[in-house]
Design a protein around this motif. Structure first.
Motif, PDB file in Angstrom:
ATOM      1  N   LEU A  45      65.190  74.333   7.455  1.00  6.73           N
ATOM      2  CA  LEU A  45      65.246  73.370   6.227  1.00  6.73           C
ATOM      3  C   LEU A  45      63.930  72.788   6.074  1.00  6.73           C
ATOM      4  N   ASP A  46      62.761  73.499   5.927  1.00  7.89           N
ATOM      5  CA  ASP A  46      61.574  73.287   5.737  1.00  7.89           C
ATOM      6  C   ASP A  46      60.827  72.382   6.942  1.00  7.89           C
ATOM      7  N   ILE A  47      61.403  72.848   8.194  1.00  7.77           N
ATOM      8  CA  ILE A  47      60.816  71.789   9.278  1.00  7.77           C
ATOM      9  C   ILE A  47      60.336  73.096  10.398  1.00  7.77           C
ATOM     10  N   THR A  48      59.342  73.044  10.780  1.00  2.00           N
ATOM     11  CA  THR A  48      59.012  73.973  12.064  1.00  2.00           C
ATOM     12  C   THR A  48      59.187  73.318  13.337  1.00  2.00           C
ATOM     13  N   TYR A  49      59.883  73.936  14.189  1.00  8.62           N
ATOM     14  CA  TYR A  49      59.842  73.536  15.634  1.00  8.62           C
ATOM     15  C   TYR A  49      59.634  74.547  16.621  1.00  8.62           C
ATOM     16  N   SER A  50      59.204  74.253  17.589  1.00  6.52           N
ATOM     17  CA  SER A  50      58.914  75.283  18.866  1.00  6.52           C
ATOM     18  C   SER A  50      60.111  75.588  19.697  1.00  6.52           C
ATOM     19  N   ALA A  51      60.237  76.765  19.921  1.00  9.00           N
ATOM     20  CA  ALA A  51      61.326  77.342  20.676  1.00  9.00           C
ATOM     21  C   ALA A  51      60.613  78.255  21.911  1.00  9.00           C
ATOM     22  N   ILE A  52      61.436  78.963  22.775  1.00  7.72           N
ATOM     23  CA  ILE A  52      60.927  79.547  23.961  1.00  7.72           C
ATOM     24  C   ILE A  52      61.545  80.865  23.340  1.00  7.72           C
ATOM     25  N   ASP A  53      60.607  81.643  23.605  1.00  9.22           N
ATOM     26  CA  ASP A  53      60.854  83.091  22.995  1.00  9.22           C
ATOM     27  C   ASP A  53      61.351  83.961  24.357  1.00  9.22           C
ATOM     28  N   ASP A  54      62.833  83.590  24.407  1.00 16.07           N
ATOM     29  CA  ASP A  54      63.163  84.254  25.672  1.00 16.07           C
ATOM     30  C   ASP A  54      64.697  84.708  25.128  1.00 16.07           C
ATOM     31  N   PRO A  55      65.103  86.151  25.285  1.00 16.58           N
ATOM     32  CA  PRO A  55      66.466  86.516  24.841  1.00 16.58           C
ATOM     33  C   PRO A  55      67.629  85.695  25.465  1.00 16.58           C
ATOM     34  N   GLU A  56      67.446  85.465  26.746  1.00 16.44           N
ATOM     35  CA  GLU A  56      68.436  84.819  27.473  1.00 16.44           C
ATOM     36  C   GLU A  56      68.619  83.398  27.052  1.00 16.44           C
ATOM     37  N   ILE A  57      67.607  82.792  27.183  1.00 14.17           N
ATOM     38  CA  ILE A  57      67.822  81.301  26.476  1.00 14.17           C
ATOM     39  C   ILE A  57      68.141  81.392  25.215  1.00 14.17           C
ATOM     40  N   GLU A  58      67.865  82.221  24.043  1.00 18.14           N
ATOM     41  CA  GLU A  58      68.349  82.391  22.779  1.00 18.14           C
ATOM     42  C   GLU A  58      69.672  82.618  22.677  1.00 18.14           C
ATOM     43  N   LYS A  59      70.271  83.564  23.652  1.00 19.09           N
ATOM     44  CA  LYS A  59      71.875  83.869  23.682  1.00 19.09           C
ATOM     45  C   LYS A  59      72.485  82.723  24.091  1.00 19.09           C
ATOM     46  N   LYS A  60      71.957  82.088  25.015  1.00 15.74           N
ATOM     47  CA  LYS A  60      72.822  80.694  25.806  1.00 15.74           C
ATOM     48  C   LYS A  60      72.848  79.754  24.391  1.00 15.74           C
ATOM     49  N   VAL A  61      71.931  79.490  23.746  1.00 11.77           N
ATOM     50  CA  VAL A  61      71.834  78.412  22.678  1.00 11.77           C
ATOM     51  C   VAL A  61      72.986  79.005  21.809  1.00 11.77           C
ATOM     52  N   ASP A  62      72.902  80.291  21.159  1.00  4.79           N
ATOM     53  CA  ASP A  62      73.568  80.659  20.058  1.00  4.79           C
ATOM     54  C   ASP A  62      75.249  80.636  20.610  1.00  4.79           C
ATOM     55  N   ASP A  63      75.363  80.923  21.894  1.00  4.59           N
ATOM     56  CA  ASP A  63      76.784  80.901  22.398  1.00  4.59           C
ATOM     57  C   ASP A  63      77.477  79.576  22.383  1.00  4.59           C
ATOM     58  N   ASN A  64      76.454  78.580  22.605  1.00  2.00           N
ATOM     59  CA  ASN A  64      77.066  77.389  22.735  1.00  2.00           C
ATOM     60  C   ASN A  64      77.277  76.844  21.452  1.00  2.00           C
ATOM     61  N   VAL A  65      76.176  77.249  20.539  1.00  2.00           N
ATOM     62  CA  VAL A  65      76.411  76.617  18.992  1.00  2.00           C
ATOM     63  C   VAL A  65      77.521  77.063  18.463  1.00  2.00           C
ATOM     64  N   ASP A  66      77.893  78.735  18.708  1.00  4.87           N
ATOM     65  CA  ASP A  66      78.921  79.060  18.063  1.00  4.87           C
ATOM     66  C   ASP A  66      80.321  78.535  18.570  1.00  4.87           C
TER      67      ASP A  66
END
Length: 135
Positions: A45-66
Motif C-alpha cells: 500500500l505504498d509503504i515500505t517496511y523491513s522484514a527478515i529474509d528467512d523462509p522459516e519466519i516467512e512461513k510462520k508469519v504466512d501461516d498465522n495470517v492465513d
C-alpha cells in the motif's frame, strides 16, 4: 514476572487486512529477533517496511495470517486479535534436578477492526481470537 504488553488497535479495510497484518508482524519480528539477520524491503500500500529474509519466519508469519483470515471469514467477524509473544528459556534448579521453563518477557496484542458494508442493519459479531506466535 508479568510481560510488557504493547497494544496496537487498527481499523482496516477488509480487503487489506492480510497485507497489513503481515507487515505489522514482520516489523515486530525485525526489531525483536536477535542474531544475524538478512533484511529485505517489502512494499505494501505504498509503504515500505523491513522484514527478515528467512523462509522459516516467512512461513510462520504466512501461516498465522492465513489462520487469522480464515477465522475472520468463516465466523463473519469484524474484529480479531493476534498476539506476538516473546519467550526466554530459563533453567529452574531444584535440589536434585534441573528443568527448563519458558518466561514471556514481551507481548504485542494486535487488534484489527475490519470495515465492510453490511445490509442487515449493522448487526456486528465480535470475536477476539488469540493466536500465539512463537519462534
Amino acid at each position: 514476572m508479568n510481560p510488557e504488553v504493547y497494544p496496537i488497535e487498527l481499523t482496516v479495510d477488509r480487503t487489506a487486512v492480510a497485507d497489513i497484518l503481515r507487515g505489522i508482524l514482520h516489523t515486530i519480528l525485525f526489531y525483536r529477533v536477535f542474531g544475524n539477520i538478512k533484511p529485505k524491503e517489502v512494499d505494501v500500500l505504498d509503504i515500505t517496511y523491513s522484514a527478515i529474509d528467512d523462509p522459516e519466519i516467512e512461513k510462520k508469519v504466512d501461516d498465522n495470517v492465513d489462520q487469522f483470515m480464515r477465522i475472520l471469514e468463516t465466523q463473519g467477524n469484524q474484529k480479531g486479535q493476534i498476539a506476538v509473544m516473546f519467550h526466554e528459556k530459563r533453567t529452574k534448579k531444584a535440589w536434585f534436578s534441573k528443568s527448563e521453563e519458558e518466561i514471556c518477557w514481551e507481548q504485542w496484542a494486535v487488534t484489527i477492526n475490519t470495515v465492510i458494508c453490511r445490509t442487515d442493519g449493522g448487526n456486528y459479531l465480535y470475536l477476539i481470537v488469540t493466536l500465539i506466535f512463537k519462534l
